[in-house]
Design a protein around this motif. Structure first.
Motif, PDB file in Angstrom:
ATOM      1  N   ALA A  11       0.829  -1.207   0.000  1.00 25.06           N
ATOM      2  CA  ALA A  11       0.000   0.000   0.000  1.00 25.06           C
ATOM      3  C   ALA A  11       0.861   1.254   0.000  1.00 25.06           C
ATOM      4  O   ALA A  11       0.564   2.241  -0.692  1.00 25.06           O
ATOM      5  CB  ALA A  11      -0.930  -0.001   1.205  1.00 25.06           C
ATOM      6  N   ILE A  12       1.956   1.239   0.774  1.00 26.58           N
ATOM      7  CA  ILE A  12       2.859   2.387   0.822  1.00 26.58           C
ATOM      8  C   ILE A  12       3.618   2.514  -0.490  1.00 26.58           C
ATOM      9  O   ILE A  12       3.813   3.609  -1.020  1.00 26.58           O
ATOM     10  CB  ILE A  12       3.827   2.261   2.015  1.00 26.58           C
ATOM     11  CG1 ILE A  12       3.046   2.260   3.331  1.00 26.58           C
ATOM     12  CG2 ILE A  12       4.855   3.383   1.987  1.00 26.58           C
ATOM     13  CD1 ILE A  12       3.912   2.108   4.547  1.00 26.58           C
ATOM     14  N   VAL A  13       4.073   1.376  -1.019  1.00 21.20           N
ATOM     15  CA  VAL A  13       4.769   1.387  -2.306  1.00 21.20           C
ATOM     16  C   VAL A  13       3.868   1.992  -3.389  1.00 21.20           C
ATOM     17  O   VAL A  13       4.304   2.843  -4.177  1.00 21.20           O
ATOM     18  CB  VAL A  13       5.201  -0.035  -2.707  1.00 21.20           C
ATOM     19  CG1 VAL A  13       5.769  -0.038  -4.120  1.00 21.20           C
ATOM     20  CG2 VAL A  13       6.225  -0.576  -1.725  1.00 21.20           C
ATOM     21  N   SER A  14       2.615   1.576  -3.423  1.00 18.16           N
ATOM     22  CA  SER A  14       1.676   2.076  -4.430  1.00 18.16           C
ATOM     23  C   SER A  14       1.480   3.575  -4.292  1.00 18.16           C
ATOM     24  O   SER A  14       1.427   4.309  -5.290  1.00 18.16           O
ATOM     25  CB  SER A  14       0.328   1.360  -4.301  1.00 18.16           C
ATOM     26  OG  SER A  14       0.450  -0.022  -4.568  1.00 18.16           O
ATOM     27  N   GLU A  15       1.369   4.048  -3.052  1.00 18.59           N
ATOM     28  CA  GLU A  15       1.149   5.475  -2.827  1.00 18.59           C
ATOM     29  C   GLU A  15       2.338   6.296  -3.312  1.00 18.59           C
ATOM     30  O   GLU A  15       2.181   7.381  -3.877  1.00 18.59           O
ATOM     31  CB  GLU A  15       0.896   5.735  -1.346  1.00 18.59           C
ATOM     32  CG  GLU A  15       0.514   7.169  -1.045  1.00 18.59           C
ATOM     33  CD  GLU A  15       0.127   7.382   0.402  1.00 18.59           C
ATOM     34  OE1 GLU A  15       0.076   8.549   0.828  1.00 18.59           O
ATOM     35  OE2 GLU A  15      -0.124   6.375   1.106  1.00 18.59           O
ATOM     36  N   ILE A  16       3.545   5.793  -3.108  1.00 21.60           N
ATOM     37  CA  ILE A  16       4.746   6.499  -3.569  1.00 21.60           C
ATOM     38  C   ILE A  16       4.847   6.461  -5.093  1.00 21.60           C
ATOM     39  O   ILE A  16       5.083   7.484  -5.752  1.00 21.60           O
ATOM     40  CB  ILE A  16       6.004   5.878  -2.937  1.00 21.60           C
ATOM     41  CG1 ILE A  16       5.988   6.079  -1.417  1.00 21.60           C
ATOM     42  CG2 ILE A  16       7.268   6.503  -3.530  1.00 21.60           C
ATOM     43  CD1 ILE A  16       7.098   5.361  -0.698  1.00 21.60           C
ATOM     44  N   LEU A  17       4.659   5.284  -5.662  1.00 16.05           N
ATOM     45  CA  LEU A  17       4.796   5.135  -7.109  1.00 16.05           C
ATOM     46  C   LEU A  17       3.753   5.941  -7.874  1.00 16.05           C
ATOM     47  O   LEU A  17       4.008   6.385  -8.996  1.00 16.05           O
ATOM     48  CB  LEU A  17       4.686   3.657  -7.491  1.00 16.05           C
ATOM     49  CG  LEU A  17       5.790   2.725  -6.993  1.00 16.05           C
ATOM     50  CD1 LEU A  17       5.517   1.294  -7.448  1.00 16.05           C
ATOM     51  CD2 LEU A  17       7.160   3.179  -7.473  1.00 16.05           C
ATOM     52  N   ALA A  18       2.582   6.134  -7.285  1.00 18.46           N
ATOM     53  CA  ALA A  18       1.492   6.820  -7.984  1.00 18.46           C
ATOM     54  C   ALA A  18       1.826   8.269  -8.321  1.00 18.46           C
ATOM     55  O   ALA A  18       1.191   8.861  -9.201  1.00 18.46           O
ATOM     56  CB  ALA A  18       0.214   6.764  -7.153  1.00 18.46           C
ATOM     57  N   HIS A  19       2.813   8.855  -7.657  1.00 15.37           N
ATOM     58  CA  HIS A  19       3.184  10.243  -7.919  1.00 15.37           C
ATOM     59  C   HIS A  19       4.199  10.377  -9.049  1.00 15.37           C
ATOM     60  O   HIS A  19       4.514  11.495  -9.471  1.00 15.37           O
ATOM     61  CB  HIS A  19       3.771  10.883  -6.651  1.00 15.37           C
ATOM     62  CG  HIS A  19       2.746  11.151  -5.587  1.00 15.37           C
ATOM     63  ND1 HIS A  19       2.260  10.156  -4.750  1.00 15.37           N
ATOM     64  CD2 HIS A  19       2.104  12.297  -5.239  1.00 15.37           C
ATOM     65  CE1 HIS A  19       1.375  10.687  -3.926  1.00 15.37           C
ATOM     66  NE2 HIS A  19       1.260  11.979  -4.200  1.00 15.37           N
TER      67      HIS A  19
END
Length: 369
Positions: A11-19
């Motif tokens: 979930a944290i990885v996805s939030e970072i990558l989404a930017h």
């Protein structure tokens, strides 16, 4: 022995990558299987990433109609509002075998429609995925199902009269990306003809076309959710809506119509925010410097500026506060006339559309160009 990388929840990885922009994300698919799964196969991540990307413009120089040498070349260039200088880098280029482009480009969530003579190419320039369809005139996402639908307005027959063309048996066909295997006709058929070679404008779940004819009632609305037709009444233009001399666009969440005003040197920008009971408001008038719709039409809005594309004078930005223009593109910005190579291609105008780079997949059955 080297230290292991600390565990980080997906979930944290996805939030970072989404930017991050699309290009580095595509490279990150080689880091590990988990990242590859997120970037390539997680539809919810694709949506989250899309909403965090900044809108820009996609520009495609068009060849002149009588040029036999470059009828099937397509080059897409990306312009960003905050970029320095005038360079407009090439982000996608290809040669299609289906002939010369015939309609305006259409865009939805990073997907682009290119309508050629014998086929339509649906592509994602950022991921370089493409798919070929027989024909189409509109592309958008059904807000209820989340599916992308391509719509095609056509005629079963037509008769050429003395000064006009009498169309018969109009029909609308729909192709749902990732679901349909064949085009299917809508339960009801359109009751009015539309202006030829105009790509539909999408607004609040509907594709909207300008109705053609001297007694045109306004705009034909095709609701993607229930695939039903309706009519949107036009604003009180002077003296009446000239269907050919008008253009629709979606700007800042409003449906915008540009048409010639009472003063023939000015165009009027009318806006509304409802397709069921539209209440049109005259937002402003713009001096178009000698040319009007359909050549002169709005494309996008950035801050206090509206981007207008003029097939005669080029692409320009109009500042609503200062009421002044600023030129945006010239052919040299695209590297078309190169002093080092001496290569020159004759182009007639730019096709310019709003664009957001995305990871949205065309379907499970895509091919890499």
């Amino acid at each position: 022995m080297g230290r292991e990388m600390p565990y980080m929840p997906d979930a944290i990885v996805s939030e970072i990558l989404a930017h991050l922009p699309v290009k580095p994300l595509m490279g990150f698919t080689c880091v590990c299987k988990a990242w590859q799964s997120i970037v390539r196969g997680d539809a919810s991540f694709h949506r989250a990433h899309l909403h965090l990307q900044k809108p820009c413009l996609l520009v495609s120089p068009r060849t002149v109609d009588d040029d036999p040498l470059h009828t099937d070349k397509v080059g897409l260039h990306m312009w960003e509002a905050n970029q320095q200088g005038t360079a407009v880098p090439l982000v996608y280029a290809t040669d299609f075998s289906s002939g010369k482009l015939k309609h305006d480009l259409a865009h939805c969530d990073g997907l682009v429609l290119l309508h050629a003579e014998s086929a339509v190419h649906l592509l994602n320039p950022a991921t370089r995925h493409t798919r070929t369809l027989p024909r189409a005139f509109g592309l958008r996402r059904d807000p209820r199902s989340g599916a992308y639908k391509v719509a095609c307005f056509s005629y079963r027959s037509w008769t050429k009269l003395a000064v006009t063309v009498d169309y018969h048996s109009m029909r609308m066909e729909v192709f749902t990306i990732g679901t349909d295997r064949h085009w299917r006709e809508t339960p009801t058929q359109p009751s009015y003809p539309t202006v030829a070679q105009r790509t539909a404008t999408f607004y609040k779940g509907s594709l909207i076309w300008t109705v053609f004819g001297d007694t045109a009632p306004g705009f034909l609305r095709f609701c993607l959710e229930d695939e039903a037709f309706g009519v949107i009444q036009p604003p009180p233009c002077h003296p009446r809506l000239e269907c050919v001399m008008s253009r629709l666009a979606e700007l800042r969440g409003e449906l915008c119509l540009v048409c010639v005003g009472a003063n023939i040197r000015l165009v009027e920008l009318w806006v509304c925010d409802d397709v069921d009971k539209p209440r049109w408001v005259l937002r402003c008038t713009v001096n178009f410097c000698g040319f009007g719709p359909p050549n002169f039409h709005p494309v996008a809005a950035f801050g206090d500026e509206i981007v207008f594309n003029d097939s005669v004078c080029g692409t320009r930005r109009y500042n609503l506060r200062t009421k002044s223009y600023k030129n945006m593109f010239c052919m040299e910005d695209f590297g078309i006339n190169s002093p080092s190579t001496g290569i020159f291609e004759d182009f007639s105008y730019f096709d310019v559309i709003p664009y957001i780079p995305s990871l949205i997949s065309i379907s499970d059955e895509v091919s890499t160009s």
